[in-house]
Design an enzyme around this catalytic site. Structure first.
Site, PDB file in Angstrom:
ATOM      1  N   GLY A   1      41.721  50.215  31.966  1.00 44.47           N
ATOM      2  CA  GLY A   1      40.794  49.750  33.012  1.00 44.47           C
ATOM      3  C   GLY A   1      41.261  49.900  34.444  1.00 44.47           C
TER       4      GLY A   1
ATOM      5  N   ASP B   1      40.011  37.679  32.993  1.00 44.41           N
ATOM      6  CA  ASP B   1      38.931  36.875  32.407  1.00 44.41           C
ATOM      7  C   ASP B   1      39.567  35.598  31.838  1.00 44.41           C
ATOM      8  OD1 ASP B   1      36.570  36.038  31.219  1.00 44.41           O
ATOM      9  OD2 ASP B   1      36.546  37.582  29.668  1.00 44.41           O
TER      10      ASP B   1
ATOM     11  N   GLY C   1      42.586  35.282  30.776  1.00 49.25           N
ATOM     12  CA  GLY C   1      43.917  35.198  31.365  1.00 49.25           C
ATOM     13  C   GLY C   1      45.040  35.485  30.383  1.00 49.25           C
TER      14      GLY C   1
ATOM     15  N   THR D   1      45.732  38.158  28.545  1.00 51.94           N
ATOM     16  CA  THR D   1      46.324  39.495  28.629  1.00 51.94           C
ATOM     17  C   THR D   1      47.452  39.513  29.666  1.00 51.94           C
ATOM     18  OG1 THR D   1      44.157  40.427  28.073  1.00 51.94           O
ATOM     19  CG2 THR D   1      45.774  41.935  29.015  1.00 51.94           C
TER      20      THR D   1
ATOM     21  N   LYS E   1      37.566  36.881  37.429  1.00 56.32           N
ATOM     22  CA  LYS E   1      36.347  36.311  36.818  1.00 56.32           C
ATOM     23  C   LYS E   1      36.690  34.916  36.306  1.00 56.32           C
ATOM     24  CE  LYS E   1      34.505  38.132  32.953  1.00 56.32           C
ATOM     25  NZ  LYS E   1      33.752  39.123  32.157  1.00 56.32           N
TER      26      LYS E   1
ATOM     27  N   ASP F   1      35.022  49.202  31.422  1.00 57.11           N
ATOM     28  CA  ASP F   1      34.134  49.793  30.416  1.00 57.11           C
ATOM     29  C   ASP F   1      33.466  48.728  29.574  1.00 57.11           C
ATOM     30  OD1 ASP F   1      36.529  49.001  28.969  1.00 57.11           O
ATOM     31  OD2 ASP F   1      35.653  50.076  27.268  1.00 57.11           O
TER      32      ASP F   1
ATOM     33  N   ARG G   1      32.965  53.716  32.408  1.00 57.02           N
ATOM     34  CA  ARG G   1      34.225  53.643  33.142  1.00 57.02           C
ATOM     35  C   ARG G   1      34.241  54.460  34.426  1.00 57.02           C
ATOM     36  NH1 ARG G   1      38.521  51.340  30.584  1.00 57.02           N
ATOM     37  NH2 ARG G   1      38.591  51.779  28.381  1.00 57.02           N
TER      38      ARG G   1
HETATM   39  P1  IMP Z   1      41.700  38.401  29.426  1.00 57.33           P
HETATM   40  O1  IMP Z   1      41.979  37.945  30.836  1.00 57.33           O
HETATM   41  O2  IMP Z   1      42.830  38.084  28.472  1.00 57.33           O
HETATM   42  O3  IMP Z   1      40.376  37.883  28.942  1.00 57.33           O
HETATM   43  O4  IMP Z   1      41.615  39.963  29.371  1.00 57.33           O
HETATM   44  C1  IMP Z   1      41.093  40.690  30.426  1.00 57.33           C
HETATM   45  C2  IMP Z   1      40.757  42.069  29.902  1.00 57.33           C
HETATM   46  O5  IMP Z   1      39.537  41.985  29.163  1.00 57.33           O
HETATM   47  C3  IMP Z   1      40.513  43.042  31.030  1.00 57.33           C
HETATM   48  O6  IMP Z   1      41.657  43.765  31.350  1.00 57.33           O
HETATM   49  C4  IMP Z   1      39.457  43.939  30.435  1.00 57.33           C
HETATM   50  O7  IMP Z   1      40.074  44.944  29.661  1.00 57.33           O
HETATM   51  C5  IMP Z   1      38.662  43.021  29.523  1.00 57.33           C
HETATM   52  N1  IMP Z   1      37.502  42.449  30.245  1.00 57.33           N
HETATM   53  C6  IMP Z   1      37.273  41.157  30.539  1.00 57.33           C
HETATM   54  N2  IMP Z   1      36.118  40.997  31.203  1.00 57.33           N
HETATM   55  C7  IMP Z   1      35.597  42.235  31.343  1.00 57.33           C
HETATM   56  C8  IMP Z   1      34.404  42.732  31.962  1.00 57.33           C
HETATM   57  O8  IMP Z   1      33.568  42.021  32.539  1.00 57.33           O
HETATM   58  N3  IMP Z   1      34.212  44.090  31.893  1.00 57.33           N
HETATM   59  C9  IMP Z   1      35.104  44.929  31.284  1.00 57.33           C
HETATM   60  N4  IMP Z   1      36.229  44.505  30.708  1.00 57.33           N
HETATM   61  C10 IMP Z   1      36.477  43.159  30.717  1.00 57.33           C
HETATM   62 MG    MG Z   2      42.158  45.670  31.386  1.00 56.47          MG
END
Ligand code: IMP
Ligand code: MG
Length: 177
Positions: A41, A100, A102, A104, A128, A156, A162
């Protein structure tokens, strides 16, 4: 047909990237920077940001997988491609597309910290907020949104959209959601 609307235009993104790069260049004056982009991404954001930086910069990437559907993170994160350049004693700036839940970034920060960098910060294009479970320290944020599934400029939905130059929000099909 997927309905979607532009939420950040090319111009808005370009301007914000310039601002972030100026701020980062000021903060890292006199130091060498190692950008660690999270694939896939962050590849477009990183490419624009890196070219606008005014400090000596090296680039590396990691790829992380989290199990789940195309729009939901399951919570289990693992590395499928690690950094290749040495991280120890480097000033590391992680570049992420969107934060999102958090999980990752939380996982990656722990992993990179174990390599003993001189400093470790995060730059994300989009923060987000609504579903955040783990408070990760976001040092540089391009845009903040509350919710929504966003695509374009590297982001994506099941590998689609993308390469769009703007950031769009996917709108729920009528009669659903
Ligand atoms: P999280 O913070 O652990 O939920 O992971 C975040 C990852 O989820 C991002 O790097 C994206 O790969 C994916 N992701 C979360 N929200 C979105 C979105 O709105 N569009 C596209 N990918 C998203
Ligand atoms: Mg990502």
């Amino acid at each position: 047909m997927t309905q979607k609307k532009v939420i950040f235009s090319r111009r808005q993104i370009a301007q914000r990237v310039e601002e972030l790069a100026a701020q980062i260049s000021r903060d890292y004056t006199g130091r060498d920077l190692l950008l660690v982009g999270i694939l896939k991404g962050a590849f477009i954001f990183l490419a624009d940001l890196a070219r606008a930086l005014e400090v000596p910069t090296q680039v590396d990437f990691v790829r992380l997988m989290s199990y789940g559907t195309s729009t939901e993170t399951s919570g289990e994160v693992h590395i499928t491609k690690d950094v290749e350049l040495p991280v120890q004693s480097r000033h590391v700036l992680v570049v992420e597309d969107i934060v999102d839940v958090g999980l990752t970034l939380d996982f990656l920060l722990g992993h990179l910290a174990s390599h003993k960098p001189a400093s470790l910060k995060i730059c994300c294009l989009i923060d987000k907020r609504e579903r955040r479970q783990v408070e990760v320290p976001l040092d540089y944020v391009g845009f903040t949104v509350e919710r929504g599934f966003l695509v374009g400029y590297g982001l994506d939905c099941a590998e689609k959209f993308r390469t769009l130059p703007e950031v769009y929000e996917i709108l729920e099909p009528e009669g659903e959601g």
